[in-house]
Design a protein around this motif. Sequence first.
Motif, PDB file in Angstrom:
ATOM      1  N   VAL A 129       0.655  -1.355  -0.206  1.00 32.65           N
ATOM      2  CA  VAL A 129       0.200  -0.197   0.052  1.00 32.65           C
ATOM      3  C   VAL A 129       0.788   1.492  -0.209  1.00 32.65           C
ATOM      4  O   VAL A 129       2.006   1.451   1.145  1.00 32.65           O
ATOM      5  CB  VAL A 129      -0.994   0.263   1.257  1.00 32.65           C
ATOM      6  N   VAL A 130       0.554   2.152  -0.988  1.00 32.34           N
ATOM      7  CA  VAL A 130       1.821   3.532  -1.297  1.00 32.34           C
ATOM      8  C   VAL A 130      -0.165   4.739  -0.486  1.00 32.34           C
ATOM      9  O   VAL A 130      -0.323   4.181  -1.103  1.00 32.34           O
ATOM     10  CB  VAL A 130       2.415   4.155  -2.284  1.00 32.34           C
ATOM     11  N   ILE A 131       1.161   5.007   0.945  1.00 32.61           N
ATOM     12  CA  ILE A 131       0.392   6.320   1.056  1.00 32.61           C
ATOM     13  C   ILE A 131       0.773   7.956   0.420  1.00 32.61           C
ATOM     14  O   ILE A 131       1.930   8.242   1.139  1.00 32.61           O
ATOM     15  CB  ILE A 131      -1.139   6.283   2.398  1.00 32.61           C
ATOM     16  N   SER A 132      -0.172   8.789  -0.277  1.00 34.50           N
ATOM     17  CA  SER A 132       0.603  10.065  -1.041  1.00 34.50           C
ATOM     18  C   SER A 132       0.483  10.609  -1.255  1.00 34.50           C
ATOM     19  O   SER A 132      -1.756  10.565  -1.226  1.00 34.50           O
ATOM     20  CB  SER A 132       1.926   9.574  -1.763  1.00 34.50           C
ATOM     21  N   ASP A 133       0.080  12.045  -1.528  1.00 35.50           N
ATOM     22  CA  ASP A 133      -0.806  12.923  -1.792  1.00 35.50           C
ATOM     23  C   ASP A 133       0.551  12.747  -3.877  1.00 35.50           C
ATOM     24  O   ASP A 133      -0.680  13.500  -4.580  1.00 35.50           O
ATOM     25  CB  ASP A 133      -0.069  14.501  -1.909  1.00 35.50           C
ATOM     26  N   PHE A 134       1.066  12.065  -4.055  1.00 33.02           N
ATOM     27  CA  PHE A 134       1.973  11.604  -5.265  1.00 33.02           C
ATOM     28  C   PHE A 134       1.709  13.133  -6.176  1.00 33.02           C
ATOM     29  O   PHE A 134       1.622  13.408  -7.429  1.00 33.02           O
ATOM     30  CB  PHE A 134       0.600  11.196  -6.213  1.00 33.02           C
ATOM     31  N   MET A 135       1.966  14.277  -5.417  1.00 29.67           N
ATOM     32  CA  MET A 135       2.878  15.198  -6.361  1.00 29.67           C
ATOM     33  C   MET A 135       3.928  15.121  -7.012  1.00 29.67           C
ATOM     34  O   MET A 135       3.963  16.269  -7.669  1.00 29.67           O
ATOM     35  CB  MET A 135       2.854  16.634  -5.094  1.00 29.67           C
ATOM     36  N   ALA A 136       4.972  14.140  -6.463  1.00 30.91           N
ATOM     37  CA  ALA A 136       6.132  14.091  -7.297  1.00 30.91           C
ATOM     38  C   ALA A 136       5.150  13.559  -9.030  1.00 30.91           C
ATOM     39  O   ALA A 136       4.693  13.316  -8.755  1.00 30.91           O
ATOM     40  CB  ALA A 136       6.690  12.862  -7.091  1.00 30.91           C
ATOM     41  N   PRO A 137       6.348  14.162  -9.752  1.00 24.26           N
ATOM     42  CA  PRO A 137       5.914  13.494 -11.306  1.00 24.26           C
ATOM     43  C   PRO A 137       5.907  12.670 -11.287  1.00 24.26           C
ATOM     44  O   PRO A 137       6.954  12.074 -10.938  1.00 24.26           O
ATOM     45  CB  PRO A 137       7.241  14.624 -12.061  1.00 24.26           C
ATOM     46  N   PRO A 138       4.486  12.020 -12.439  1.00 25.16           N
ATOM     47  CA  PRO A 138       4.836  10.751 -12.602  1.00 25.16           C
ATOM     48  C   PRO A 138       6.160   9.219 -12.898  1.00 25.16           C
ATOM     49  O   PRO A 138       6.060   8.536 -12.823  1.00 25.16           O
ATOM     50  CB  PRO A 138       3.039  10.260 -13.435  1.00 25.16           C
ATOM     51  N   ALA A 139       6.843  10.382 -13.392  1.00 25.48           N
ATOM     52  CA  ALA A 139       7.646   9.963 -14.588  1.00 25.48           C
ATOM     53  C   ALA A 139       8.418   8.994 -13.152  1.00 25.48           C
ATOM     54  O   ALA A 139       9.630   8.217 -13.550  1.00 25.48           O
ATOM     55  CB  ALA A 139       8.784  10.537 -15.590  1.00 25.48           C
ATOM     56  N   GLN A 140       8.950  10.151 -11.995  1.00 26.03           N
ATOM     57  CA  GLN A 140       9.699   9.300 -10.691  1.00 26.03           C
ATOM     58  C   GLN A 140       8.810   8.173  -9.880  1.00 26.03           C
ATOM     59  O   GLN A 140       9.772   7.414  -9.955  1.00 26.03           O
ATOM     60  CB  GLN A 140       9.663  10.751  -9.520  1.00 26.03           C
ATOM     61  N   TRP A 141       7.820   8.007 -10.117  1.00 29.20           N
ATOM     62  CA  TRP A 141       7.117   6.798  -9.583  1.00 29.20           C
ATOM     63  C   TRP A 141       6.739   5.883  -9.910  1.00 29.20           C
ATOM     64  O   TRP A 141       5.956   4.450  -9.433  1.00 29.20           O
ATOM     65  CB  TRP A 141       6.426   7.486  -8.242  1.00 29.20           C
ATOM     66  N   GLY A 142       6.787   6.278 -11.209  1.00 27.47           N
ATOM     67  CA  GLY A 142       5.416   5.167 -12.399  1.00 27.47           C
ATOM     68  C   GLY A 142       6.618   3.678 -12.289  1.00 27.47           C
ATOM     69  O   GLY A 142       5.519   2.841 -12.578  1.00 27.47           O
ATOM     70  N   ARG A 143       7.244   3.561 -12.725  1.00 27.04           N
ATOM     71  CA  ARG A 143       8.780   2.278 -13.126  1.00 27.04           C
ATOM     72  C   ARG A 143       8.469   1.623 -11.583  1.00 27.04           C
ATOM     73  O   ARG A 143       7.923   0.742 -12.150  1.00 27.04           O
ATOM     74  CB  ARG A 143       9.570   2.430 -13.542  1.00 27.04           C
TER      75      ARG A 143
END
Length: 325
Positions: A193-207
């Motif tokens: 489970v990943v809890i975040s506001d996901f404000m970082a660019p998707p390219a950083q955490w998508g892979r």
Amino acid sequence: MARAAAVTGPGSGRAEAVLSRLYLTVTRKLDGLLQGDYVGLLPGPGSEAGESTEYRPGDDVRRMDWPVTARTTVPHVRRSVADRELETWIAVDLSASLDFGTARCLKRDLAISAAAAMIHLTARGGNRVGAVIGTGDPVSGGAITRLPARTGRKEAHGLLRAIALTESRPGRSDLGALIDRLNRPPRRRGVAVVISDFMAPPAQWGRPLRKLAVRHDVLAVEVVDPRELELPDVGVLTVADPETGALHEVQTSDLRLRRRYAEAAAAGRAAIAHTVRGAGAAQLRLRTDSDWLLDMVRFVAGQRHARTRGVARPAPAPRPESEAR
């Protein structure tokens, strides 16, 4: 309506009382609203053979029960009993951007409340639950903390306490590195489970998220405040970047500015949803201005219904903002 508890800092004497009240609220409401046996938010298939049911479109053909199919001349699949030794790992992003909220609570409080619910749903079946916590930019003193997975109610409450009392640091934590820590060391199939506001660019955490979903059932819990989706018309508004401390004055009376802001926010959230779905993960959006427990109950009930029918469906799309309000 369930309101996220405001958990104070590490030095506050109210912290333990707030955490106890939060855990009690989660326990009472989830146990009352969710009937049946749950081993987590995304219960995966176990190894024990269960009963055979009639094949439905979307069922895994590798689970075909050929002896029953031959006897009845109707295709059947063999169900499996959920594994009692489920292991759940929770990645909690406590970047400075979560110290923001304009509704019933801060995003940080909502993230901790969501973690409490998931810890309860996992630990009550005697399963193991652990966590990794990101607390800001490593250059500014932030770090990623790993809390080992353990069983037991006392250990689960201690895990929640450690998450809630973790102090945020300046800057944004590397969400990709935080998610990647769930893959190291390699673990047997479980729930992540990943809890975040996901404000970082998707390219950083998508892979890293796609890599995690190859082996585990993954749930992305997106924490959102309504002011991140649209600006109110309140004249000149001074806003502060919680990560850098920079101040900006915004003329919110400008209709075109508010429209561009809403369009950019919608595009950003759509990119998050697209990346999460593309990784094969489920998505749950929690808002600081809504009943987060009810949203969570609906999500878990929907997951259970889909798995009971044996139909592989994607998680329901987040409701339009006009309906969510």
